[in-house]
Design a protein around this motif. Sequence first.
Motif, mmCIF file in Angstrom:
data_model
loop_
_atom_site.group_PDB
_atom_site.id
_atom_site.type_symbol
_atom_site.label_atom_id
_atom_site.label_comp_id
_atom_site.label_asym_id
_atom_site.label_seq_id
_atom_site.Cartn_x
_atom_site.Cartn_y
_atom_site.Cartn_z
ATOM 1 N N THR C 308 3.162 15.939 -5.795
ATOM 2 C CA THR C 308 3.321 14.658 -5.101
ATOM 3 C C THR C 308 3.485 13.556 -6.149
ATOM 4 O O THR C 308 3.672 13.854 -7.337
ATOM 5 N N VAL C 309 3.412 12.309 -5.709
ATOM 6 C CA VAL C 309 3.466 11.181 -6.650
ATOM 7 C C VAL C 309 2.276 10.259 -6.372
ATOM 8 O O VAL C 309 1.682 10.290 -5.286
ATOM 9 N N ASP C 310 1.940 9.433 -7.336
ATOM 10 C CA ASP C 310 0.935 8.403 -7.093
ATOM 11 C C ASP C 310 1.648 7.116 -6.697
ATOM 12 O O ASP C 310 2.881 7.083 -6.582
ATOM 13 N N LYS C 311 0.878 6.066 -6.472
ATOM 14 C CA LYS C 311 1.521 4.883 -5.908
ATOM 15 C C LYS C 311 2.435 4.157 -6.896
ATOM 16 O O LYS C 311 3.246 3.327 -6.488
ATOM 17 N N ASP C 312 2.329 4.522 -8.156
ATOM 18 C CA ASP C 312 3.263 3.963 -9.127
ATOM 19 C C ASP C 312 4.466 4.865 -9.332
ATOM 20 O O ASP C 312 5.310 4.598 -10.185
ATOM 21 N N GLY C 313 4.516 5.955 -8.555
ATOM 22 C CA GLY C 313 5.678 6.830 -8.640
ATOM 23 C C GLY C 313 5.554 7.936 -9.675
ATOM 24 O O GLY C 313 6.472 8.728 -9.860
ATOM 25 N N ASN C 314 4.401 8.027 -10.348
ATOM 26 C CA ASN C 314 4.204 9.100 -11.322
ATOM 27 C C ASN C 314 3.993 10.423 -10.604
ATOM 28 O O ASN C 314 3.215 10.492 -9.652
ATOM 29 N N LYS D 269 12.555 5.592 -6.541
ATOM 30 C CA LYS D 269 12.319 5.557 -5.095
ATOM 31 C C LYS D 269 11.488 6.779 -4.717
ATOM 32 O O LYS D 269 11.800 7.901 -5.133
ATOM 33 N N ILE D 270 10.433 6.569 -3.941
ATOM 34 C CA ILE D 270 9.592 7.688 -3.537
ATOM 35 C C ILE D 270 10.242 8.390 -2.352
ATOM 36 O O ILE D 270 10.520 7.775 -1.333
ATOM 37 N N ARG D 271 10.501 9.690 -2.548
ATOM 38 C CA ARG D 271 11.172 10.455 -1.508
ATOM 39 C C ARG D 271 10.435 11.759 -1.251
ATOM 40 O O ARG D 271 9.488 12.101 -1.962
#
Lengths: 357, 357, 357, 357
Positions: C308-314, D269-271
């Motif tokens: 998944t990603v964290d809220k900063d997109g990492n 962009k979170i996808r």
Amino acid sequence: MNIYGTLFRISTFGESHGPAIGVVIDGCPAGLEINESFIQTELTRRKPGQSKITTQRKESDTFKILSGVFEGKSTGTPIALFIENEDQRSKDYSHIQHTYRPSHADFTYDAKYGFRDYRGGGRSSARETAARVAAGAIAKLLLKTVGVEISAFVSQVGDLKAPHYTQLNLSKTEDNIVRCPDASVAEKMIALIDEVRLSRDTVGGIVTCVIKNTPVGLGEPVFDKLHAELGKAMLSINAVKGFEYGSGFEGVRLRGSQHNDEFYNEGGKIRTKTNHSGGIQGGISNGEDIYFNVAFKPVATIMKDQYTVDKDGNETTVSGKGRHDPCVVPRAVPIVEAMAALVLADFYLRAKSSRLS
Amino acid sequence: MNIYGTLFRISTFGESHGPAIGVVIDGCPAGLEINESFIQTELTRRKPGQSKITTQRKESDTFKILSGVFEGKSTGTPIALFIENEDQRSKDYSHIQHTYRPSHADFTYDAKYGFRDYRGGGRSSARETAARVAAGAIAKLLLKTVGVEISAFVSQVGDLKAPHYTQLNLSKTEDNIVRCPDASVAEKMIALIDEVRLSRDTVGGIVTCVIKNTPVGLGEPVFDKLHAELGKAMLSINAVKGFEYGSGFEGVRLRGSQHNDEFYNEGGKIRTKTNHSGGIQGGISNGEDIYFNVAFKPVATIMKDQYTVDKDGNETTVSGKGRHDPCVVPRAVPIVEAMAALVLADFYLRAKSSRLS
Amino acid sequence: MNIYGTLFRISTFGESHGPAIGVVIDGCPAGLEINESFIQTELTRRKPGQSKITTQRKESDTFKILSGVFEGKSTGTPIALFIENEDQRSKDYSHIQHTYRPSHADFTYDAKYGFRDYRGGGRSSARETAARVAAGAIAKLLLKTVGVEISAFVSQVGDLKAPHYTQLNLSKTEDNIVRCPDASVAEKMIALIDEVRLSRDTVGGIVTCVIKNTPVGLGEPVFDKLHAELGKAMLSINAVKGFEYGSGFEGVRLRGSQHNDEFYNEGGKIRTKTNHSGGIQGGISNGEDIYFNVAFKPVATIMKDQYTVDKDGNETTVSGKGRHDPCVVPRAVPIVEAMAALVLADFYLRAKSSRLS
Amino acid sequence: MNIYGTLFRISTFGESHGPAIGVVIDGCPAGLEINESFIQTELTRRKPGQSKITTQRKESDTFKILSGVFEGKSTGTPIALFIENEDQRSKDYSHIQHTYRPSHADFTYDAKYGFRDYRGGGRSSARETAARVAAGAIAKLLLKTVGVEISAFVSQVGDLKAPHYTQLNLSKTEDNIVRCPDASVAEKMIALIDEVRLSRDTVGGIVTCVIKNTPVGLGEPVFDKLHAELGKAMLSINAVKGFEYGSGFEGVRLRGSQHNDEFYNEGGKIRTKTNHSGGIQGGISNGEDIYFNVAFKPVATIMKDQYTVDKDGNETTVSGKGRHDPCVVPRAVPIVEAMAALVLADFYLRAKSSRLS
């Protein structure tokens, strides 16, 4: 929001100089006899050009039912009423297209929406109230099935006041063009309006409304108190500045011991000796007469030059053109009744679920 | 209906002598700082027992937030506020259990619902307004982010009137227990209320509310005019009998040429020279001060015997017990402000979709 | 919007790990006997920790009524139900505070509101459904007064299906922990869920709901068709992906001649021979059994690492902690029933104004 | 209830054989360019008589705008759209006047309302959906200003299925009369419908809808989840029996580890890697494609004798007359799109108040 009501709901549309105005009524119970000539009578009471003290705009205000009625009765599906605008000929609106008429909605509509249909005031024109009267006529038909009677009349024009409603014969309201049931006061009111008209000015007034035979128990705590909804309905009418019911603003001067309405037993029916409550206690009808006053300001369109600004902020002047109502209250009488009927019809339906049957 | 508002919506609950009252606020935007001490301050302004001229019921009216706030900010989910009733000890209500107090909601509640929670008036008690004040405090916090300021004050008690708001310093409202910013009128009002109280009677009054810095464009045609919704909100408060805004009932006496508010350009901002419109034109705010009057009747509970009937229709008498407000307006000031805030917060959110961004 | 219903209206509040959750019911008719032990029974059917195949969160889910009930009966005023969260001890949420769990609402809440209450999912947690069950219990009590019976059960888990409801004895639903009235299928379902749980995974399922003795005439054309509102109500439950009633998706394969339900006269009562209509025709109940299926996806929280990603997109990974439901349908049964009851109760009240009495 | 939506609100009216049908749209933001030819194109996609596989009723379905549009743009006031019924000549309805057609709304309307407008099904006729399509066209125009694209197509007729939408070129939907973008499947569907028509029978089908470029953050917890409202909107269309979004009913068979949509970072962009969520998580759009299926039953009117009863309960037979749709899905495509547009337009406006600006 152009939709009003919870169960008996109306949705109105139309501008002053568009092709048509109208209303869709959603939630009228099935099986109601729709007396079309009664609806027309109500519209005719409101229509322009009915007397020398009203605007001379030419509108027959004839309506057509597009849906929701079959074999003379409501079917339970939406009743759409449609009124064509006849007087929509291309006029010269250059004087208001870019200029804000004082105490009209021109400036605020522009500010809110970015532009506006300036022809005759567009949606902010009181022409919109014809749709309310048409819908209110159907609400009245519904209320008549349970005996409710709604009578409004002109109780004040400028400084001229009619006596309290309990001293009047309300069946005489339609006997004169100003719709005040006291003939001698009516005469003075007509003279005053005519004088104001000749001076190219306008004047305000008060419409009083009396509702008899309301079933006990209409109105919903706590926000939808019967008088709160009546107040909103009245204040939503163009040019209205105030609403009071029962003892109203005068009541604040009294002591509780003077103001309270003592109960008594009248042949098995619980009644009140006085009626400062105006037929409503705790927001719920108690079976006594409901009565209230609605204050209308002087019409904003006057035939005199007034200072104002245009939409770019340049200072300029503007004056009314054509003929307008010098006083709005005679034509407001059926509008007040219509809005009262819409409120009561809605609460009548809502009250059906107050308790386990 | 105990739900109020379209986008900023509140749902209130609770009876005078049940375990608690409260409110759920649905639709408060996320990210608002919820200043709890401000909410408490507002509740304290309304609470009973705050001075010699109010009821001596003992309630601290402390609240608890149950949801919708995280790390000091609104999350966008429902904010539930909960206030325990402290003064719910078992009292003797036998005098009102079967008897209808004049000008109270006892009779109408029984008629509508078949029975009622008679303890302290149940849901029809003004105790319910604490929930409005709590919710209104959050609405005020929202409005403050765009600069709106709401100030109500007592402008009349019995026949005693304060000057027009434009001649008053509204920052002085909280300087005295009657909440009238004119110190000398306030003194007379307090004396009158005290005199009325000693005579075991009650007296009515008027609360005036002034709203500054309202953004231009709030209010929705045609039924949800800004003043129509303000009117409904005020009339939904217990004991209110009338509402007028701007020139109000007095305005009906004027000519259009006197009443119209001419526009002018004040350094690039379009303003009006006078403000009979009360800051609202065509139902939409125009940026000028919004001001209105709210009429409160004398409190119905008096310490004197009154004739009435019991629920079986037998004639009897009833008198108030304990201590009640001899005049409701000092405590009504924060309630009027709260309802005004709820209306404006709702219209503020609704206006976000008035036009294409 | 956390408010649901037109006349029988609920307003819910509360987060997974806040102090409490609850609901305010507005519009329950007066005079209804409020059986508190029935409400508790319903809540207990939904509560966590009830069997080995549900989450082990510890909540007694005991409720308190704060208002609207007096001497055991509804008073017509708002009924507030309050449930304290017991299991709100400070846990370690660092793994989800900044990280978006796949197929949860973490990302969308952040995107919509700017931040979120991350503790246990906050408002998006299925804990919120306890409030629905409490309100639904009162709706059921109302419906029982007119004979309506609502029975849901688990009809599918993964690929395991129960027979059609007409071949089942619905009184046996509560005989096993998976709530499938067919004992042998139930056994397999329980084994499957347990196996899935041990593999640290989750599985989906279907809840079927059957409503008997619905009065003819409930449902409102055209947008508020009975099945449309049932569909919305079901789809508003966490994890629901689909809704079908009567013949549903299978019905599309049939010919009209196979699908139509012919009418016949059964001792004076008009009935249908078959019931592909699922008890609803033109959006209105016809008196036959109403039945529908509700599809629940596999629970999103699994005990395995997922990308998944964290809220900063990492990019990062996340895994469930603690114990969660390996399959939501057993506990969803009372939730489905509750939402069905809320829909029917509302339409039951609304139908009271379908026609002139 | 014939009103739909919270901020973008429509109110529809009209019966199959009354003088007209129409819709009033309240809440459309001001300043939107109203492309009338686009509205007509949408109506033409729905109108009867467009191909050999649809009903041959003659309606041009031309509309007139009565209000709310000025100089080509929406003014912020209600937009009324009016469509005259051309094919309202007096037909022979004696076969259905007293007789209940199987799986139609004849019996339930009579039971609910006491009588009905039997001409062509009255309000329960699918003719009512023309008003939805007209309103939906305006919703589409609004959504286009933020890039949202809505494309529905026929994905199943009887047992014939098109591939998953991700394998189709949705720009080809209008290339054939059945509106399936896969040419070879379309050919078979057309043949099947024609065969069914010749056998005087009808067949069901599925419409799939795909919405691209939805802004992140649309949908409101907890009852007004985006998919819940889409479900209600679809289920309110005549003949719809089921709704599923994303993985839908098939998803129940999967494990959580298979079903979860893992997040990744695509150039900032979170996808999600997969899209079982159907573009909606926790009831809120996440920016991925929204897609859903809508199941339509076979049309109830068949050209064969069926057993039934009349309104007095006498057993009789009834058969369809004239020409009707043998399969509703080709014409349902624009209706599904219209309802989806109405839902999204409403949530788009509602989302404007999700957080402090």
